[in-house]
Write a protein that holds these residues in place. Structure first.
Motif, PDB file in Angstrom:
ATOM      1  N   LEU A 113      43.660  40.306  48.044  1.00  0.00           N
ATOM      2  CA  LEU A 113      43.167  39.068  47.431  1.00  0.00           C
ATOM      3  C   LEU A 113      41.687  38.856  47.742  1.00  0.00           C
ATOM      4  N   LYS A 114      41.312  39.090  48.983  1.00  0.00           N
ATOM      5  CA  LYS A 114      39.934  38.837  49.399  1.00  0.00           C
ATOM      6  C   LYS A 114      38.955  39.744  48.655  1.00  0.00           C
ATOM      7  N   ARG A 115      39.391  40.957  48.324  1.00  0.00           N
ATOM      8  CA  ARG A 115      38.493  41.933  47.710  1.00  0.00           C
ATOM      9  C   ARG A 115      38.642  42.024  46.192  1.00  0.00           C
ATOM     10  N   TYR A 116      39.494  41.213  45.638  1.00  0.00           N
ATOM     11  CA  TYR A 116      39.633  41.170  44.179  1.00  0.00           C
ATOM     12  C   TYR A 116      38.359  40.568  43.602  1.00  0.00           C
ATOM     13  N   SER A 117      37.695  41.294  42.718  1.00  0.00           N
ATOM     14  CA  SER A 117      36.357  40.874  42.317  1.00  0.00           C
ATOM     15  C   SER A 117      36.074  41.147  40.849  1.00  0.00           C
ATOM     16  N   GLN A 119      31.275  41.033  34.598  1.00  0.00           N
ATOM     17  CA  GLN A 119      32.033  40.910  33.354  1.00  0.00           C
ATOM     18  C   GLN A 119      33.515  41.145  33.614  1.00  0.00           C
ATOM     19  N   GLY A 120      34.283  40.114  33.783  1.00  0.00           N
ATOM     20  CA  GLY A 120      35.718  40.219  33.914  1.00  0.00           C
ATOM     21  C   GLY A 120      36.166  40.890  35.196  1.00  0.00           C
ATOM     22  N   PRO A 121      37.487  40.892  35.471  1.00  0.00           N
ATOM     23  CA  PRO A 121      38.004  41.461  36.715  1.00  0.00           C
ATOM     24  C   PRO A 121      37.851  42.976  36.772  1.00  0.00           C
ATOM     25  N   LEU A 122      37.591  43.468  37.970  1.00  0.00           N
ATOM     26  CA  LEU A 122      37.539  44.905  38.211  1.00  0.00           C
ATOM     27  C   LEU A 122      38.956  45.419  38.430  1.00  0.00           C
ATOM     28  N   HIS A 123      39.343  46.426  37.666  1.00  0.00           N
ATOM     29  CA  HIS A 123      40.675  47.021  37.829  1.00  0.00           C
ATOM     30  C   HIS A 123      40.586  48.121  38.879  1.00  0.00           C
ATOM     31  N   ASP A 124      41.110  47.833  40.063  1.00  0.00           N
ATOM     32  CA  ASP A 124      41.099  48.807  41.148  1.00  0.00           C
ATOM     33  C   ASP A 124      42.344  48.602  41.996  1.00  0.00           C
ATOM     34  N   GLU A 125      42.357  49.147  43.230  1.00  0.00           N
ATOM     35  CA  GLU A 125      43.544  49.036  44.074  1.00  0.00           C
ATOM     36  C   GLU A 125      43.839  47.602  44.501  1.00  0.00           C
ATOM     37  N   ASN A 126      42.862  46.709  44.368  1.00  0.00           N
ATOM     38  CA  ASN A 126      43.055  45.314  44.766  1.00  0.00           C
ATOM     39  C   ASN A 126      43.609  44.438  43.644  1.00  0.00           C
ATOM     40  N   SER A 127      43.425  44.863  42.401  1.00  0.00           N
ATOM     41  CA  SER A 127      43.772  43.997  41.271  1.00  0.00           C
ATOM     42  C   SER A 127      45.273  43.812  41.102  1.00  0.00           C
ATOM     43  N   HIS A 128      46.078  44.788  41.511  1.00  0.00           N
ATOM     44  CA  HIS A 128      47.526  44.679  41.320  1.00  0.00           C
ATOM     45  C   HIS A 128      48.114  43.593  42.223  1.00  0.00           C
ATOM     46  N   GLY A 129      47.709  43.585  43.487  1.00  0.00           N
ATOM     47  CA  GLY A 129      48.169  42.529  44.371  1.00  0.00           C
ATOM     48  C   GLY A 129      47.709  41.164  43.911  1.00  0.00           C
ATOM     49  N   GLN A 143      49.810  35.705  29.560  1.00  0.00           N
ATOM     50  CA  GLN A 143      48.646  34.958  30.041  1.00  0.00           C
ATOM     51  C   GLN A 143      47.519  35.938  30.313  1.00  0.00           C
ATOM     52  N   GLY A 144      46.304  35.474  30.125  1.00  0.00           N
ATOM     53  CA  GLY A 144      45.157  36.303  30.422  1.00  0.00           C
ATOM     54  C   GLY A 144      44.785  36.226  31.884  1.00  0.00           C
ATOM     55  N   PRO A 145      43.894  37.114  32.346  1.00  0.00           N
ATOM     56  CA  PRO A 145      43.495  37.109  33.757  1.00  0.00           C
ATOM     57  C   PRO A 145      42.845  35.797  34.183  1.00  0.00           C
ATOM     58  N   GLU A 146      42.135  35.147  33.283  1.00  0.00           N
ATOM     59  CA  GLU A 146      41.468  33.897  33.647  1.00  0.00           C
ATOM     60  C   GLU A 146      42.478  32.831  34.045  1.00  0.00           C
ATOM     61  N   GLU A 147      43.608  32.759  33.332  1.00  0.00           N
ATOM     62  CA  GLU A 147      44.631  31.775  33.679  1.00  0.00           C
ATOM     63  C   GLU A 147      45.249  32.076  35.038  1.00  0.00           C
ATOM     64  N   ARG A 148      45.509  33.359  35.316  1.00  0.00           N
ATOM     65  CA  ARG A 148      46.068  33.726  36.615  1.00  0.00           C
ATOM     66  C   ARG A 148      45.081  33.425  37.744  1.00  0.00           C
ATOM     67  N   ILE A 149      43.821  33.703  37.500  1.00  0.00           N
ATOM     68  CA  ILE A 149      42.795  33.454  38.526  1.00  0.00           C
ATOM     69  C   ILE A 149      42.685  31.964  38.828  1.00  0.00           C
ATOM     70  N   ALA A 156      33.425  38.183  44.254  1.00  0.00           N
ATOM     71  CA  ALA A 156      34.823  38.058  44.692  1.00  0.00           C
ATOM     72  C   ALA A 156      35.380  36.712  44.242  1.00  0.00           C
ATOM     73  N   TYR A 157      36.594  36.726  43.717  1.00  0.00           N
ATOM     74  CA  TYR A 157      37.180  35.510  43.160  1.00  0.00           C
ATOM     75  C   TYR A 157      37.666  34.535  44.233  1.00  0.00           C
ATOM     76  N   TYR A 158      38.252  35.051  45.300  1.00  0.00           N
ATOM     77  CA  TYR A 158      38.957  34.172  46.239  1.00  0.00           C
ATOM     78  C   TYR A 158      38.377  34.190  47.650  1.00  0.00           C
ATOM     79  N   ALA A 159      37.215  34.830  47.849  1.00  0.00           N
ATOM     80  CA  ALA A 159      36.699  35.020  49.206  1.00  0.00           C
ATOM     81  C   ALA A 159      36.483  33.698  49.932  1.00  0.00           C
ATOM     82  N   LYS A 160      35.895  32.718  49.271  1.00  0.00           N
ATOM     83  CA  LYS A 160      35.621  31.439  49.933  1.00  0.00           C
ATOM     84  C   LYS A 160      36.911  30.710  50.282  1.00  0.00           C
ATOM     85  N   LEU A 161      37.874  30.745  49.379  1.00  0.00           N
ATOM     86  CA  LEU A 161      39.145  30.077  49.640  1.00  0.00           C
ATOM     87  C   LEU A 161      39.869  30.715  50.819  1.00  0.00           C
TER      88      LEU A 161
END
Length: 445
Positions: free
Chosen positions: A379-383, A394-404, A348-354, A227-232
């Motif tokens: 946000l919490k489940r974006y992974s 390998q890179g972001p998972l495209h699912d129901e969480n990625s759009h938010g 911008q690529g996903p890395e810049e947004r992350i 997860a990208y933002y879980a700790k934050l």
């Protein structure tokens, strides 16, 4: 602590956090981390009721029970012996007989039907253990069956897992059943913890604060692996920055978008301000939909809300001509629908947004409303996406969480306050490992 044959009362010891449960109530719910003595208290409360109410009948339930060994039967047997009540109870292979012809029955709810659950009618108490695993279907079958009997009660105890679990929605959501007693209880409320347990709690917090906060502190499970933002988000929640930050009418609103045609459209609503000389971003609203056209989105997401807009930040692909009649671009379509002013971001690529989101989250304060809670879960489940064959992310998972998450990132990467943000360092282990002492006296029930 002990049984008084003359009065027929059982004296039990418990934390004062459990005192509210001594009163009659149709629903009694206790949640929190390990070490709070939830299971011991409810087992003792069963026994106290059984010795004072001849014929007492209780269902001890869990969602899945493959064998009697998975039930609370063993704990009840141990508490019967601890209180010296062996002469009053008859322990059988699958049940326990109570004084006066009553019974403790142990069942799993998973395989019951609307017809078979009718056998639960007439019980005094339905006690749900490990309630975080209970399905909504099971609750829907159980509750109306039990409460048909006057004075019957439903008890539940659990270590929280997700805020979307049915038991949390029932007892921690906006529509708690009338007459419910709901108590949070944890290891700090337990005056009887031994030194070994306290040492283990301290070691667990120092080794992995987020996991320990879930296991011992009763916090929701954090999606840390991948997860990208879980700790934050765990940190901002622990700091009280998730709740109590509503829309401020004097501040303009900026939105961040991720647009879809046959996919999700997600929109975040932000208010930028300063507090104590420091930049702050108040996150006041979130909207998502799937399959709706531009006109519905403009009305439902933008015009229907009482906000004064400063800017709508849209992703670079709004220039694609696939939204609306006349081959208009998405940006032009929104402008004709009164969504303005519009700013189109650079590619911008996903890395810049992350990275931008990670830098911005320490400045954010989230309101506590249903829309924002949904967005925060996104946000919490974006992974990251797991490559099972290689065993790596390998890179972001495209699912129901990625759009938010992408909509939040679109705002973050263009935020004028981004330069003031600092990267979060994660939650800190607590320094006080001593339980809060309280009334340690005995109670007579």
């Amino acid at each position: 602590m002990g049984y008084d044959p003359a009065s027929g009362a059982l004296r039990i010891e418990c934390s004062e956090k459990f005192h509210p449960f001594l009163q009659p109530a149709p629903f009694k719910a206790a949640f929190g981390g390990r070490g709070g003595m939830k299971s011991f208290f409810f087992a003792d409360l069963h026994l106290a009721r059984a010795v004072s109410q001849p014929g007492y009948r209780a269902l001890c339930l869990r969602e899945v029970q493959r064998s009697i060994k998975e039930s609370s039967k063993r704990l009840l047997e141990e508490r019967i012996q601890a209180h010296g009540l062996g002469h009053l109870f008859e322990v059988q292979e699958q049940s326990i007989k109570t004084p006066g012809g009553g019974e403790f029955v142990f069942q799993g709810l998973q395989n019951h039907t609307a017809e078979s659950v009718k056998s639960f009618q007439g019980f005094d108490v339905a006690d749900i253990e490990e309630a975080q695993t209970i399905k909504q279907r099971s609750l829907d079958l159980l509750i109306p069956t039990i409460i048909r009997k006057d004075g019957a009660e439903i008890w539940a105890r659990w270590n929280p897992r997700h805020d979307t679990d049915p038991i949390d929605q029932l007892f921690r959501g906006p529509n708690i059943p009338p007459g419910s007693i709901v108590v949070e209880v944890g290891w700090r409320d337990n005056p009887y913890l031994n030194d070994q347990t306290l040492k283990q709690i301290k070691a667990d917090y120092e080794a992995d604060p987020e996991k320990a906060e879930h296991v011992w502190g009763g916090g929701y499970e954090v999606f840390t692996e991948g997860a990208y933002y879980a700790k934050l988000i765990s940190k901002l929640e622990s700091e009280g920055r998730a709740g109590g930050y509503p829309h401020s009418p004097e501040l303009p609103v900026t939105t961040g978008w991720d647009l879809g045609v046959d996919d999700y459209t997600a929109i975040w609503f932000f208010q930028e301000h300063f507090a104590d000389g420091k930049p702050r971003i108040r996150v006041i609203d979130y909207y998502e939909t799937s399959g709706d056209g531009a006109d519905l989105i403009a009305q439902d997401a933008i015009h229907s809300k009482p906000y004064t807009y400063a800017m709508h930040r849209l992703p670079h692909d709004v220039a694609v001509r696939e939204w609306g009649a006349g081959a208009r671009s998405r940006a032009d379509t929104l402008r004709t629908l009164g969504v303005s002013p519009v700013m189109t971001g650079v590619r911008q690529g996903p890395e810049e947004r992350i990275n931008a989101t990670r830098a911005l989250l320490p400045l954010c304060e989230f309101d506590d409303n249903e829309n924002v809670r949904l967005g925060l879960r996104r946000l919490k489940r974006y992974s990251r996406r797991m490559n099972d064959s290689m065993g790596v992310f390998q890179g972001p998972l495209h699912d129901e969480n990625s759009h938010g998450a992408d909509a939040f990132g679109e705002y973050a990467i263009n935020s004028p306050l981004l330069q003031a943000a600092k990267v979060d360092q994660g939650p800190k282990a607590p320094t006080d490992y001593k339980p809060r002492r309280n009334d340690e006296g005995s109670l007579t029930i």
